[in-house]
Design an enzyme around this catalytic site. Structure first.
Site, PDB file in Angstrom:
ATOM      1  N   GLY A   1     -11.744   7.905   6.846  1.00 33.51           N
ATOM      2  CA  GLY A   1     -11.267   6.700   6.188  1.00 33.51           C
ATOM      3  C   GLY A   1     -12.176   6.398   5.014  1.00 33.51           C
ATOM      4  O   GLY A   1     -12.721   7.301   4.383  1.00 33.51           O
ATOM      5  N   CYS A   2     -12.352   5.122   4.736  1.00 31.61           N
ATOM      6  CA  CYS A   2     -13.177   4.708   3.598  1.00 31.61           C
ATOM      7  C   CYS A   2     -14.573   5.327   3.688  1.00 31.61           C
ATOM      8  O   CYS A   2     -15.284   5.142   4.669  1.00 31.61           O
ATOM      9  CB  CYS A   2     -13.275   3.191   3.558  1.00 31.61           C
TER      10      CYS A   2
END
Length: 174
Positions: free
Chosen positions: A9-10
């Site tokens: 993810g981020c």
């Protein structure tokens, strides 16, 4: 030294978990897995380049083994989400382990199978295990974001739902 590459993810939220151990020399935020050379953050976020937001870790396996990196990776993601992580949606936020050798591939596949067999989650692990490809470091303002912008980082980590998920599902292992 070896390299390990993880998409969770981020990438802002994937640097800090790896950044403070003996045997880990460097953690870089960047992009990998896509078809555009030297992509920008805006291009990757468009979900049209095929890249993942990822971190690349340079580590000494004699001091900090790859299996420990895998454990940290699993404990910082939702491994069952196949369309992103928390409120970040789309292909650039999907999870993946990018292996740099057959040995890493075997260890990654075993760790994924072990997590599935544990029945910790009600659905199967969706994280892909794929060969490493060209890694492009992200722009300078993304590097060590949790150190440069701690207030925003902490708000994002909590507000995205990541912190609560980790506490609920992995708090017993920390």
């Amino acid at each position: 030294m070896e390299k390990a590459t993880f998409a969770g993810g981020c990438f802002w939220c994937m640097v800090k978990p790896f950044d403070s151990y003996d045997g880990i020399e460097q953690v870089i935020s960047g992009y990998t897995g896509g078809h555009v050379e030297n992509p920008t953050y805006e291009q990757v976020c468009s979900n049209e380049t095929g890249h993942y937001e990822a971190v690349q870790i340079t580590f000494n396996p004699d001091i900090f083994p790859y299996e420990k990196l895998l454990e940290i990776f699993w404990m910082n993601i939702d491994p069952t989400d196949d369309n992103g992580q928390f409120f970040d949606r789309g292909t650039s936020y999907q999870t993946a382990i990018f292996y740099h050798s057959d040995e890493q591939r075997v260890k990654a596949e075993k760790s994924k199978a072990d997590l599935d067999a544990s029945k910790k989650f009600p659905t199967k692990v969706a994280t892909k295990i794929i060969p490493a490809s060209e890694f492009y470091p992200a722009e300078a303002y993304h590097q060590d974001y949790y150190k440069k912008n701690p207030t925003h980082y902490n708000r994002y980590n909590v507000g995205s739902g990541r912190a609560a998920f980790i506490e609920k599902n992995w708090g017993d292992l920390k």
